[in-house]
Design a protein around this motif. Structure first.
Motif, PDB file in Angstrom:
ATOM      1  N   ASP A 118      25.656  24.681  37.157  1.00  0.00           N
ATOM      2  CA  ASP A 118      25.135  24.418  35.807  1.00  0.00           C
ATOM      3  C   ASP A 118      26.003  25.008  34.702  1.00  0.00           C
ATOM      4  N   GLY A 119      27.282  25.232  34.993  1.00  0.00           N
ATOM      5  CA  GLY A 119      28.187  25.729  33.960  1.00  0.00           C
ATOM      6  C   GLY A 119      28.143  27.222  33.753  1.00  0.00           C
ATOM      7  N   SER A 120      27.376  27.934  34.580  1.00  0.00           N
ATOM      8  CA  SER A 120      27.227  29.383  34.416  1.00  0.00           C
ATOM      9  C   SER A 120      27.609  30.097  35.704  1.00  0.00           C
ATOM     10  N   SER A 121      28.581  30.984  35.626  1.00  0.00           N
ATOM     11  CA  SER A 121      29.073  31.647  36.834  1.00  0.00           C
ATOM     12  C   SER A 121      29.312  33.127  36.568  1.00  0.00           C
ATOM     13  N   PRO A 122      29.359  33.935  37.636  1.00  0.00           N
ATOM     14  CA  PRO A 122      29.695  35.355  37.458  1.00  0.00           C
ATOM     15  C   PRO A 122      31.128  35.496  36.968  1.00  0.00           C
ATOM     16  N   TYR A 123      31.326  36.414  36.025  1.00  0.00           N
ATOM     17  CA  TYR A 123      32.672  36.578  35.455  1.00  0.00           C
ATOM     18  C   TYR A 123      32.981  38.067  35.286  1.00  0.00           C
ATOM     19  N   PRO A 124      34.187  38.474  35.669  1.00  0.00           N
ATOM     20  CA  PRO A 124      35.182  37.699  36.415  1.00  0.00           C
ATOM     21  C   PRO A 124      34.791  37.582  37.887  1.00  0.00           C
ATOM     22  N   LEU A 125      35.157  36.484  38.495  1.00  0.00           N
ATOM     23  CA  LEU A 125      34.757  36.198  39.862  1.00  0.00           C
ATOM     24  C   LEU A 125      35.277  37.244  40.836  1.00  0.00           C
ATOM     25  N   ALA A 126      36.489  37.762  40.605  1.00  0.00           N
ATOM     26  CA  ALA A 126      37.074  38.743  41.524  1.00  0.00           C
ATOM     27  C   ALA A 126      36.188  39.974  41.654  1.00  0.00           C
ATOM     28  N   GLU A 127      35.629  40.438  40.548  1.00  0.00           N
ATOM     29  CA  GLU A 127      34.750  41.611  40.586  1.00  0.00           C
ATOM     30  C   GLU A 127      33.462  41.300  41.331  1.00  0.00           C
ATOM     31  N   TYR A 128      32.919  40.120  41.093  1.00  0.00           N
ATOM     32  CA  TYR A 128      31.690  39.699  41.763  1.00  0.00           C
ATOM     33  C   TYR A 128      31.918  39.611  43.274  1.00  0.00           C
ATOM     34  N   ARG A 129      33.014  38.998  43.674  1.00  0.00           N
ATOM     35  CA  ARG A 129      33.342  38.881  45.097  1.00  0.00           C
ATOM     36  C   ARG A 129      33.426  40.261  45.747  1.00  0.00           C
ATOM     37  N   ASP A 130      34.117  41.173  45.076  1.00  0.00           N
ATOM     38  CA  ASP A 130      34.301  42.515  45.636  1.00  0.00           C
ATOM     39  C   ASP A 130      32.962  43.224  45.829  1.00  0.00           C
ATOM     40  N   LYS A 131      32.072  43.077  44.843  1.00  0.00           N
ATOM     41  CA  LYS A 131      30.774  43.742  44.939  1.00  0.00           C
ATOM     42  C   LYS A 131      29.943  43.144  46.072  1.00  0.00           C
ATOM     43  N   CYS A 132      29.936  41.816  46.169  1.00  0.00           N
ATOM     44  CA  CYS A 132      29.185  41.158  47.234  1.00  0.00           C
ATOM     45  C   CYS A 132      29.700  41.549  48.608  1.00  0.00           C
ATOM     46  N   GLN A 133      31.010  41.614  48.747  1.00  0.00           N
ATOM     47  CA  GLN A 133      31.592  41.969  50.034  1.00  0.00           C
ATOM     48  C   GLN A 133      31.295  43.418  50.393  1.00  0.00           C
ATOM     49  N   GLU A 134      31.224  44.259  49.368  1.00  0.00           N
ATOM     50  CA  GLU A 134      30.949  45.684  49.600  1.00  0.00           C
ATOM     51  C   GLU A 134      29.537  45.905  50.130  1.00  0.00           C
ATOM     52  N   ILE A 135      28.557  45.207  49.540  1.00  0.00           N
ATOM     53  CA  ILE A 135      27.170  45.430  49.960  1.00  0.00           C
ATOM     54  C   ILE A 135      26.766  44.530  51.120  1.00  0.00           C
ATOM     55  N   GLY A 136      27.495  43.435  51.327  1.00  0.00           N
ATOM     56  CA  GLY A 136      27.191  42.490  52.396  1.00  0.00           C
ATOM     57  C   GLY A 136      26.214  41.420  51.944  1.00  0.00           C
ATOM     58  N   VAL A 137      26.364  40.222  52.492  1.00  0.00           N
ATOM     59  CA  VAL A 137      25.499  39.096  52.117  1.00  0.00           C
ATOM     60  C   VAL A 137      24.926  38.445  53.376  1.00  0.00           C
ATOM     61  N   GLY A 138      23.712  37.919  53.240  1.00  0.00           N
ATOM     62  CA  GLY A 138      23.018  37.348  54.392  1.00  0.00           C
ATOM     63  C   GLY A 138      23.457  35.957  54.769  1.00  0.00           C
ATOM     64  N   THR A 139      24.021  35.212  53.806  1.00  0.00           N
ATOM     65  CA  THR A 139      24.530  33.868  54.074  1.00  0.00           C
ATOM     66  C   THR A 139      25.970  33.780  53.585  1.00  0.00           C
ATOM     67  N   ASN A 140      26.661  32.747  54.007  1.00  0.00           N
ATOM     68  CA  ASN A 140      27.968  32.480  53.416  1.00  0.00           C
ATOM     69  C   ASN A 140      27.783  32.062  51.959  1.00  0.00           C
ATOM     70  N   VAL A 141      28.824  32.289  51.161  1.00  0.00           N
ATOM     71  CA  VAL A 141      28.735  32.006  49.725  1.00  0.00           C
ATOM     72  C   VAL A 141      29.963  31.227  49.266  1.00  0.00           C
ATOM     73  N   VAL A 142      29.705  30.104  48.594  1.00  0.00           N
ATOM     74  CA  VAL A 142      30.742  29.317  47.928  1.00  0.00           C
ATOM     75  C   VAL A 142      30.559  29.510  46.425  1.00  0.00           C
ATOM     76  N   ALA A 143      31.610  29.816  45.713  1.00  0.00           N
ATOM     77  CA  ALA A 143      31.512  30.050  44.272  1.00  0.00           C
ATOM     78  C   ALA A 143      32.212  28.952  43.479  1.00  0.00           C
ATOM     79  N   LEU A 144      31.586  28.553  42.383  1.00  0.00           N
ATOM     80  CA  LEU A 144      32.184  27.645  41.407  1.00  0.00           C
ATOM     81  C   LEU A 144      32.425  28.395  40.104  1.00  0.00           C
ATOM     82  N   VAL A 145      33.304  27.857  39.279  1.00  0.00           N
ATOM     83  CA  VAL A 145      33.570  28.427  37.956  1.00  0.00           C
ATOM     84  C   VAL A 145      32.747  27.671  36.929  1.00  0.00           C
TER      85      VAL A 145
END
Length: 517
Positions: A118-145
């Protein structure tokens, strides 16, 4: 000498035949299930062996000797690829250690979610990815800009056309986010600030995505008669795909409101004509008859909110503008089917939840359009809007280019129930879809649209994202008055070769990955 060698080979072959099966070592072996591979139209009676994060063998259990750490007897159960959700609002859950398990989707059979829609994404994506990877996620995640997110970084929320310099800066930010692993770009051309963008602006950014072999996902400029109209919005989407030379994907395709009911026939024809010309057009759809969005987005005129909420209420205090705002808000309420069709599902004042706009207006002794602005002063208000026709829902659902997507966010049952609801309602009860078609449009077809490698199909060498569900018990439990009930009937979920749900219970293991293009 040659005869001796040939004789030796024959002897080895005979010994193998006599000794029986070749041996395979595996972590998990699934046997006796009804296996739908995500592509074929009929199930197979085959076994599946998983080692590390991959499927290492599929075949007749009598042909191989599999030595497995764990064997799952799936007799009477359906085995399929994990479902892939192309449109969710799980962004804020996934970087929260209390919610990153993503159980609302996990218990639906979803093994991969998409965020940044819907045109709204976490920014910057690199920081979001790092945080998600650090805490762990229950499903795989695909990100859009998100196009709107990029626009805000450069232009704020202003209602104006981008300058050449601003457009270049947006293109640079788009490239930055793609380099961080995004699979493509999303737009929310119905929402501010995306609604302020010209088609040319969107094409210029989509061209950057196309050069990176990405995808274009859109909440179109109009799904009703708010601005340019539903059919012109579909045509704009196709034009963007053609001009930018990029696959276009229409999110939550629908005919929103009585003004556009039964336009699905015309839209299907337009899409098929575009496909015949080589333009790659697909869509996702949630199977409910109520949409969900913010009250402000649903009924407040877009020009009035330019600059943000504070600017909206400043304009609302101007007597002349107030009259214009109220008039257009009234029109938008009618477009949504009337105040009785707008159910509050999320609000700071929980006493409002479960009431429709008409009831709240009566409590306040005000007109519904006036009550809207009293309610909005509280903060973010989310509504379910009952404004879709079953004819259009089913018409889109059976198209081979339409896949399942939840658009799952808090307050609407689709976050907890989309895939099992679609199975229960449209496969089991109404027979609109057959089971294999439902599975295929929830797995392999979505993987192809998102350009996901080695996922969405059960085949040797692919990642082991596998679900096993009970065909008699797989069902949704969430509804509009209680939207936070986990679905039932999912017996096993294997993500990247590891058990996430075992015998119907969450294993507390975060086996998902932040996927990178």
């Amino acid at each position: 000498m040659e005869r001796k060698i040939i004789g030796l080979f024959a002897l080895v072959a005979l010994m193998v035949a006599c000794n029986g099966k070749n041996k395979i070592e595996a972590d998990i072996l699934i046997v006796n299930g009804n296996v739908f591979d995500g592509v074929e139209t009929m199930p197979q009676q085959v076994s599946i062996a998983v080692k590390d994060d991959k499927i290492v063998w599929i075949g007749d259990k009598n042909d191989k000797e599999v030595i497995a750490t764990k064997t799952i007897d799936a007799k009477g159960l359906n085995v399929s690829p994990g479902f892939i959700d192309p449109h969710t609002h799980a962004t804020n859950d996934l970087d929260d250690s209390e919610q990153s398990h993503n159980k609302p989707f996990l218990f639906q059979g979803v093994t991969t979610v998409t965020v940044g829609n819907d045109g709204s994404s976490p920014y910057p994506l690199a920081e979001y990815r790092d945080k998600c990877q650090e805490i762990g996620v229950g499903t795989n995640v695909v990100a859009l800009v998100g196009h709107g997110t990029i626009r805000k970084q450069i232009m704020g929320e202003s209602d104006r056309e981008a300058s050449k310099e601003e457009l270049v800066k947006m293109q640079q930010l788009m490239q930055q986010e793609l380099d961080a692993g995004a699979f493509g770009m999303s737009t929310g051309l119905f929402y501010a600030p995306g609604s302020y963008a010209t088609t040319d602006e969107v094409v210029a950014l989509a061209e950057v995505v196309a050069k990176n072999n990405g995808v274009y996902d859109t909440h179109m400029r109009d799904e009703s008669t708010y601005s340019i109209g539903l059919i012109p919005a579909v045509q704009e989407t196709i034009k963007i795909g053609e001009r930018a030379n990029i696959p276009v994907h229409i999110s939550h395709i629908k005919c929103l409101g009585v003004d556009v009911w039964k336009q699905s026939d015309s839209i299907i024809k337009i899409v098929e004509e575009a496909q015949s010309k080589g333009i790659h057009v697909t869509a996702n759809q949630y199977p409910y008859d109520a949409s969900a969005t913010s009250l402000k987005a649903a009924v407040v005129p877009r020009w009035a909110e330019s600059g943000g909420k504070d600017s909206l209420f400043i304009r609302f205090q101007d007597a002349e503008l107030r009259e214009q705002i109220l008039e257009q808000t009234q029109t938008n309420i009618a477009r949504r089917g009337g105040p009785e069709k707008l159910l509050i599902i999320q609000a700071p004042d929980t006493l409002l939840q479960g009431k429709n706009l008409l009831e709240i207006a009566q409590d306040l002794k005000k007109k519904p359009e006036e009550a809207v602005f009293d309610i909005l002063k509280q903060g973010y208000i989310k509504i379910a809007s009952f404004n879709m026709n079953p004819y259009d829902i089913e018409n889109f659902m059976v198209q081979p280019w339409v896949v399942t997507g939840s658009d799952g966010g808090s307050g609407h049952p689709r976050k907890y129930g989309t895939f099992p609801y679609k199975y229960r309602e449209f496969v089991k009860e109404k027979n609109v879809l057959d089971l294999a078609f439902f599975i295929n449009q929830s797995s392999s077809k979505t993987a192809k649209i998102l350009k996901l490698s080695k996922r969405g199909i059960l085949q040797e060498g692919n990642y082991a994202d596998i679900i096993i569900f009970d065909p008699n018990a797989f069902m949704d439990k969430a509804n509009y008055l209680d939207a936070f009930q986990f679905s039932e009937g999912l017996i096993y979920s294997i993500i990247n070769g590891k058990l996430s749900i075992e015998e119907g219970e969450f294993t507390e293991k975060l086996n998902g990955r932040i996927l990178k293009k």
